[in-house]
Design a protein around this motif. Structure first.
Motif, PDB file in Angstrom:
ATOM      1  N   GLY A   1      31.465   8.923 -21.341  1.00 53.57           N
ATOM      2  CA  GLY A   1      31.947   9.301 -21.864  1.00 53.57           C
ATOM      3  C   GLY A   1      32.665   7.975 -22.908  1.00 53.57           C
ATOM      4  N   ARG A   2      32.144   7.516 -22.337  1.00 55.64           N
ATOM      5  CA  ARG A   2      31.954   6.189 -23.494  1.00 55.64           C
ATOM      6  C   ARG A   2      31.848   5.748 -24.169  1.00 55.64           C
ATOM      7  NH1 ARG A   2      34.014   6.917 -18.553  1.00 55.64           N
ATOM      8  NH2 ARG A   2      36.225   5.387 -17.710  1.00 55.64           N
ATOM      9  N   ARG A   3      33.015   5.504 -25.606  1.00 61.91           N
ATOM     10  CA  ARG A   3      32.042   5.179 -26.802  1.00 61.91           C
ATOM     11  C   ARG A   3      31.053   3.713 -27.284  1.00 61.91           C
ATOM     12  NH1 ARG A   3      33.694   4.111 -33.203  1.00 61.91           N
ATOM     13  NH2 ARG A   3      31.813   3.912 -34.170  1.00 61.91           N
ATOM     14  N   VAL A   4      30.425   3.134 -26.670  1.00 65.26           N
ATOM     15  CA  VAL A   4      29.156   1.728 -26.401  1.00 65.26           C
ATOM     16  C   VAL A   4      28.647   1.122 -27.512  1.00 65.26           C
ATOM     17  CG1 VAL A   4      28.021   0.577 -24.745  1.00 65.26           C
ATOM     18  CG2 VAL A   4      28.435   2.789 -23.955  1.00 65.26           C
ATOM     19  N   PHE A   5      28.792  -0.298 -27.326  1.00 62.25           N
ATOM     20  CA  PHE A   5      28.910  -1.455 -28.396  1.00 62.25           C
ATOM     21  C   PHE A   5      27.622  -2.514 -27.870  1.00 62.25           C
ATOM     22  CE2 PHE A   5      32.121   0.572 -30.018  1.00 62.25           C
ATOM     23  CZ  PHE A   5      31.856   0.481 -31.519  1.00 62.25           C
ATOM     24  N   LYS A   6      26.326  -1.973 -28.115  1.00 62.88           N
ATOM     25  CA  LYS A   6      25.602  -3.065 -27.581  1.00 62.88           C
ATOM     26  C   LYS A   6      25.713  -4.582 -28.017  1.00 62.88           C
ATOM     27  CE  LYS A   6      22.773   1.338 -27.419  1.00 62.88           C
ATOM     28  NZ  LYS A   6      21.445   1.434 -28.156  1.00 62.88           N
ATOM     29  N   VAL A   7      25.593  -5.862 -27.255  1.00 64.82           N
ATOM     30  CA  VAL A   7      25.731  -6.496 -27.815  1.00 64.82           C
ATOM     31  C   VAL A   7      24.156  -7.253 -26.812  1.00 64.82           C
ATOM     32  CG1 VAL A   7      27.202  -9.318 -27.965  1.00 64.82           C
ATOM     33  CG2 VAL A   7      27.608  -7.145 -28.109  1.00 64.82           C
ATOM     34  N   SER A   8      23.467  -7.970 -27.869  1.00 65.47           N
ATOM     35  CA  SER A   8      22.073  -9.004 -27.667  1.00 65.47           C
ATOM     36  C   SER A   8      22.343 -10.374 -28.321  1.00 65.47           C
ATOM     37  CB  SER A   8      21.463  -8.115 -27.279  1.00 65.47           C
ATOM     38  OG  SER A   8      19.799  -8.787 -26.778  1.00 65.47           O
ATOM     39  N   PRO A   9      22.509 -11.329 -28.013  1.00 59.63           N
ATOM     40  CA  PRO A   9      22.073 -12.476 -28.833  1.00 59.63           C
ATOM     41  C   PRO A   9      20.391 -12.666 -28.704  1.00 59.63           C
ATOM     42  CG  PRO A   9      22.138 -13.141 -26.273  1.00 59.63           C
ATOM     43  CD  PRO A   9      22.345 -11.982 -26.500  1.00 59.63           C
ATOM     44  N   TYR A  10      19.647 -12.051 -27.701  1.00 60.20           N
ATOM     45  CA  TYR A  10      18.196 -11.638 -27.815  1.00 60.20           C
ATOM     46  C   TYR A  10      17.034 -10.873 -28.896  1.00 60.20           C
ATOM     47  CZ  TYR A  10      18.975 -13.710 -23.286  1.00 60.20           C
ATOM     48  OH  TYR A  10      19.689 -13.923 -21.903  1.00 60.20           O
ATOM     49  N   ASP A  11      18.459 -10.109 -29.026  1.00 63.66           N
ATOM     50  CA  ASP A  11      17.832  -8.915 -30.235  1.00 63.66           C
ATOM     51  C   ASP A  11      17.529  -9.005 -31.678  1.00 63.66           C
ATOM     52  OD1 ASP A  11      17.171  -6.535 -31.157  1.00 63.66           O
ATOM     53  OD2 ASP A  11      19.240  -5.976 -32.279  1.00 63.66           O
ATOM     54  N   SER A  12      16.454  -9.505 -32.221  1.00 56.96           N
ATOM     55  CA  SER A  12      15.709  -9.238 -33.506  1.00 56.96           C
ATOM     56  C   SER A  12      15.641  -9.034 -34.262  1.00 56.96           C
ATOM     57  CB  SER A  12      14.841 -10.628 -33.584  1.00 56.96           C
ATOM     58  OG  SER A  12      13.154  -9.576 -33.110  1.00 56.96           O
ATOM     59  N   THR A  13      16.032  -7.282 -33.932  1.00 58.33           N
ATOM     60  CA  THR A  13      15.457  -5.883 -34.003  1.00 58.33           C
ATOM     61  C   THR A  13      16.890  -5.233 -35.630  1.00 58.33           C
ATOM     62  OG1 THR A  13      15.906  -4.273 -32.890  1.00 58.33           O
ATOM     63  CG2 THR A  13      14.015  -4.905 -32.585  1.00 58.33           C
ATOM     64  N   GLY A  14      17.935  -6.095 -34.996  1.00 58.39           N
ATOM     65  CA  GLY A  14      19.159  -5.664 -36.116  1.00 58.39           C
ATOM     66  C   GLY A  14      19.867  -4.403 -35.106  1.00 58.39           C
ATOM     67  N   ALA A  15      19.737  -4.041 -34.332  1.00 54.97           N
ATOM     68  CA  ALA A  15      19.754  -2.403 -33.725  1.00 54.97           C
ATOM     69  C   ALA A  15      21.080  -2.832 -32.510  1.00 54.97           C
ATOM     70  CB  ALA A  15      18.709  -1.738 -32.452  1.00 54.97           C
ATOM     71  N   CYS A  16      21.123  -4.142 -32.418  1.00 55.44           N
ATOM     72  CA  CYS A  16      22.768  -4.883 -31.258  1.00 55.44           C
ATOM     73  C   CYS A  16      23.114  -5.588 -32.041  1.00 55.44           C
ATOM     74  CB  CYS A  16      21.659  -5.547 -30.312  1.00 55.44           C
ATOM     75  SG  CYS A  16      21.111  -4.414 -29.274  1.00 55.44           S
ATOM     76  N   TYR A  17      24.124  -6.423 -31.944  1.00 56.41           N
ATOM     77  CA  TYR A  17      25.408  -6.213 -32.221  1.00 56.41           C
ATOM     78  C   TYR A  17      24.426  -8.225 -31.829  1.00 56.41           C
ATOM     79  CZ  TYR A  17      28.279  -2.906 -34.536  1.00 56.41           C
ATOM     80  OH  TYR A  17      28.518  -2.456 -35.226  1.00 56.41           O
ATOM     81  N   LYS A  18      24.772  -9.178 -32.563  1.00 59.70           N
ATOM     82  CA  LYS A  18      24.629 -10.503 -32.281  1.00 59.70           C
ATOM     83  C   LYS A  18      25.680 -10.880 -31.363  1.00 59.70           C
ATOM     84  CE  LYS A  18      20.550 -11.558 -33.362  1.00 59.70           C
ATOM     85  NZ  LYS A  18      19.507 -11.652 -32.129  1.00 59.70           N
ATOM     86  N   THR A  19      26.680 -10.793 -31.171  1.00 61.83           N
ATOM     87  CA  THR A  19      28.199 -11.630 -30.668  1.00 61.83           C
ATOM     88  C   THR A  19      29.267 -10.447 -30.475  1.00 61.83           C
ATOM     89  OG1 THR A  19      29.544 -12.581 -32.637  1.00 61.83           O
ATOM     90  CG2 THR A  19      27.555 -13.684 -30.942  1.00 61.83           C
ATOM     91  N   VAL A  20      30.171  -9.997 -29.607  1.00 61.03           N
ATOM     92  CA  VAL A  20      31.307  -9.301 -29.777  1.00 61.03           C
ATOM     93  C   VAL A  20      32.089  -9.474 -30.922  1.00 61.03           C
ATOM     94  CG1 VAL A  20      31.561  -9.128 -27.250  1.00 61.03           C
ATOM     95  CG2 VAL A  20      33.302 -10.793 -28.438  1.00 61.03           C
ATOM     96  N   GLU A  21      31.935 -10.572 -31.493  1.00 58.76           N
ATOM     97  CA  GLU A  21      33.145 -11.128 -32.846  1.00 58.76           C
ATOM     98  C   GLU A  21      32.399  -9.949 -33.905  1.00 58.76           C
ATOM     99  OE1 GLU A  21      33.228 -14.634 -32.766  1.00 58.76           O
ATOM    100  OE2 GLU A  21      34.975 -15.285 -31.646  1.00 58.76           O
ATOM    101  N   ASP A  22      30.809  -9.862 -33.540  1.00 56.23           N
ATOM    102  CA  ASP A  22      30.535  -9.491 -35.444  1.00 56.23           C
ATOM    103  C   ASP A  22      30.585  -7.634 -35.742  1.00 56.23           C
ATOM    104  OD1 ASP A  22      29.333 -11.188 -36.277  1.00 56.23           O
ATOM    105  OD2 ASP A  22      26.823 -10.929 -34.366  1.00 56.23           O
ATOM    106  N   ILE A  23      31.052  -6.622 -33.927  1.00 53.45           N
ATOM    107  CA  ILE A  23      31.756  -5.538 -33.803  1.00 53.45           C
ATOM    108  C   ILE A  23      32.670  -5.279 -34.952  1.00 53.45           C
ATOM    109  CG2 ILE A  23      32.369  -3.545 -32.651  1.00 53.45           C
ATOM    110  CD1 ILE A  23      30.536  -5.707 -29.951  1.00 53.45           C
ATOM    111  N   PRO A  24      32.269  -4.510 -35.145  1.00 51.01           N
ATOM    112  CA  PRO A  24      33.835  -3.871 -36.865  1.00 51.01           C
ATOM    113  C   PRO A  24      35.144  -3.585 -36.018  1.00 51.01           C
ATOM    114  CG  PRO A  24      32.018  -2.598 -36.623  1.00 51.01           C
ATOM    115  CD  PRO A  24      31.430  -3.209 -35.800  1.00 51.01           C
ATOM    116  N   GLU A  25      34.715  -2.721 -34.590  1.00 51.00           N
ATOM    117  CA  GLU A  25      35.959  -2.050 -34.297  1.00 51.00           C
ATOM    118  C   GLU A  25      36.937  -2.559 -33.790  1.00 51.00           C
ATOM    119  OE1 GLU A  25      34.757   2.024 -33.653  1.00 51.00           O
ATOM    120  OE2 GLU A  25      33.023   2.249 -34.978  1.00 51.00           O
ATOM    121  N   GLN A  26      37.459  -2.202 -32.549  1.00 46.62           N
ATOM    122  CA  GLN A  26      38.294  -2.700 -31.850  1.00 46.62           C
ATOM    123  C   GLN A  26      37.842  -2.163 -30.172  1.00 46.62           C
ATOM    124  OE1 GLN A  26      41.251  -4.528 -31.419  1.00 46.62           O
ATOM    125  NE2 GLN A  26      40.805  -4.502 -28.981  1.00 46.62           N
ATOM    126  N   ILE A  27      37.968  -3.174 -29.587  1.00 45.92           N
ATOM    127  CA  ILE A  27      37.098  -3.039 -28.804  1.00 45.92           C
ATOM    128  C   ILE A  27      37.920  -2.677 -26.646  1.00 45.92           C
ATOM    129  CG2 ILE A  27      34.807  -3.734 -26.652  1.00 45.92           C
ATOM    130  CD1 ILE A  27      33.767  -2.742 -28.650  1.00 45.92           C
TER     131      ILE A  27
END
Length: 146
Positions: A57-83
């Motif tokens: 039941g958690r809302r999950v944001f994926k963060v991966s410095p390895y992703d080049s598809t755009g499906a993940c945020y590159k850093t936690v600072e890129d997430i537009p919501e409070q974590i």
């Protein structure tokens, strides 16, 4: 002394269930999580950690410095919501950077998976005053949110 500080934090917490499930997973108010790791690779544990947290039941944001598809945020600072919490399942070198970002953003709770929980990472989290839980989300019981 460290154990006494952790116990004091638990006693001061408004969520008494914390001790049963751990200092991070046990906090029911932590609804929004970021998983930092190779989240898109089905062969990697980070992919299953995302699934497990979402099933709980958690809302999950994926963060991966390895992703080049755009499906993940590159850093936690890129997430537009409070974590509310971060799950580290990444190399300790990158983990240290994530901890500094957490501190900057005011995110206090971090769950460290095996391999991400190197001594220098744990030490840095303690220096920053973060609430740390070590273990594996894939084997730890995750309480319901309500």
């Amino acid at each position: 002394t460290k154990l006494l500080c952790e116990l004091l934090q638990q006693l001061q917490s408004s969520d008494a269930s914390c001790s049963q499930f751990g200092t991070v997973l046990g906090r029911r108010g932590l609804r929004s999580w970021a998983v930092v790791g190779d989240c898109l690779n089905e062969a990697k544990p980070a992919f299953r950690v995302v699934q497990r947290l979402e099933l709980a039941g958690r809302r999950v944001f994926k963060v991966s410095p390895y992703d080049s598809t755009g499906a993940c945020y590159k850093t936690v600072e890129d997430i537009p919501e409070q974590i509310d919490a971060i799950n580290l399942i990444i190399s300790p070198k990158i983990g240290l950077t994530v901890l500094d970002s957490m501190h900057k953003l005011g995110i206090r709770h971090v769950f460290m998976q095996p391999g991400a929980d190197a001594a220098d990472v744990v030490r840095r989290a303690d220096e920053l005053g973060l609430v740390v839980q070590r273990g594996c989300v894939l084997v730890s019981e995750t309480p319901p949110l309500d």
